[in-house]
Design an enzyme around this catalytic site. Sequence first.
Site, short mmCIF file in Angstrom:
data_model
loop_
_atom_site.label_atom_id
_atom_site.label_comp_id
_atom_site.label_asym_id
_atom_site.label_seq_id
_atom_site.Cartn_x
_atom_site.Cartn_y
_atom_site.Cartn_z
N HIS A 146 0.81 -1.03 -0.07
CA HIS A 146 -0.06 -0.02 -0.08
C HIS A 146 0.83 1.09 0.08
CE1 HIS A 146 -3.79 -1.90 0.51
NE2 HIS A 146 -3.52 -2.45 1.59
N CYS A 189 -0.71 2.45 -4.32
CA CYS A 189 -1.28 3.82 -4.55
C CYS A 189 -0.38 5.04 -4.09
CB CYS A 189 -2.66 3.68 -3.65
SG CYS A 189 -3.96 2.71 -4.11
#
Length: 309
Positions: A146, A189
Amino acid sequence: MSQEEKVSQEETAGDGPENPVGDLVDAFPRFGIYSALDANRPTAEEAMEIQKEKTYEISPTYNMNHLRRGIALIINNEEFHQSTGMSTRGGSSRDVDSMRTALTKLEFKVIARNNMTVGQMKRIFGDISADDHTHNDCFLCVILTHGDDGGVIYGTDGNIPLDDLIAYVLPNKCKNLAGKPKLFFVQACRGTKLDKGMEVHDALGFGPTMGAQKIPLWADMLIAYSSVPGYYSWRNCKNGSWFIQSVASVFERFGQELEIHQLMTKVNYQVAYEFESKSNDYRMNRMKQVPCVASMLTKELHFYPKTPK
């Protein structure tokens, strides 16, 4: 005003009285610092010739004929401590398998590690930095995790700026990777924006031995991000991420033929044109993505097959 004073003023106006002809103010030329009236100072034409000669001495391609291709480190973080607020990254193991296959074909020594804390990521990069890369062509790293705004990525227990990890392989920390390609592929992300895309119609259709050299610390680096700053990066829970699956397929098919920037252009095209999100949530449905490649490479890079030695 004398002629000598006039010439001196014209040559240095706006740049200070001690700046040389050639590279001014922002960067001192490699042939040294000369005062405005120094008789030994190169003329502008001579300065250009010196710069050309030094440029022509440098090979236009990276030396990929060392004994080994080098290490390819894959960090795959799927599970996260609840304190991070990060969800499980289903499908990421598929990315590991695909990249392992593609990078093995390109003759890398693949090292894969799963679910690493921030401290563990620092330690493994410290180990990489301390390794002897003398007989390696390059270093490659794939990070699957992430991420968020500001260039941070997540370990299983928290986040860290990506630049803090990259710093371990810069020439001031890892001298025997100096002048060699250092490649990073980051599936994470970079924010929460969504790319809705738009309909377009493409008019062209879719279809030598060197002496010592001083180089910038961040030279010879390529960082390929799965998305542009501020945007989500998409991953299928069964098939893996759009970006890494595209990198793996392009590298496996064309990796031994095309130069790295050609490879990454194909990756950009594949992600941009061949993927679109499918979600029951209308806010997340039919979204697009395009990777973002930051290249500080200074030469062409090819992964031609190695000849047995």
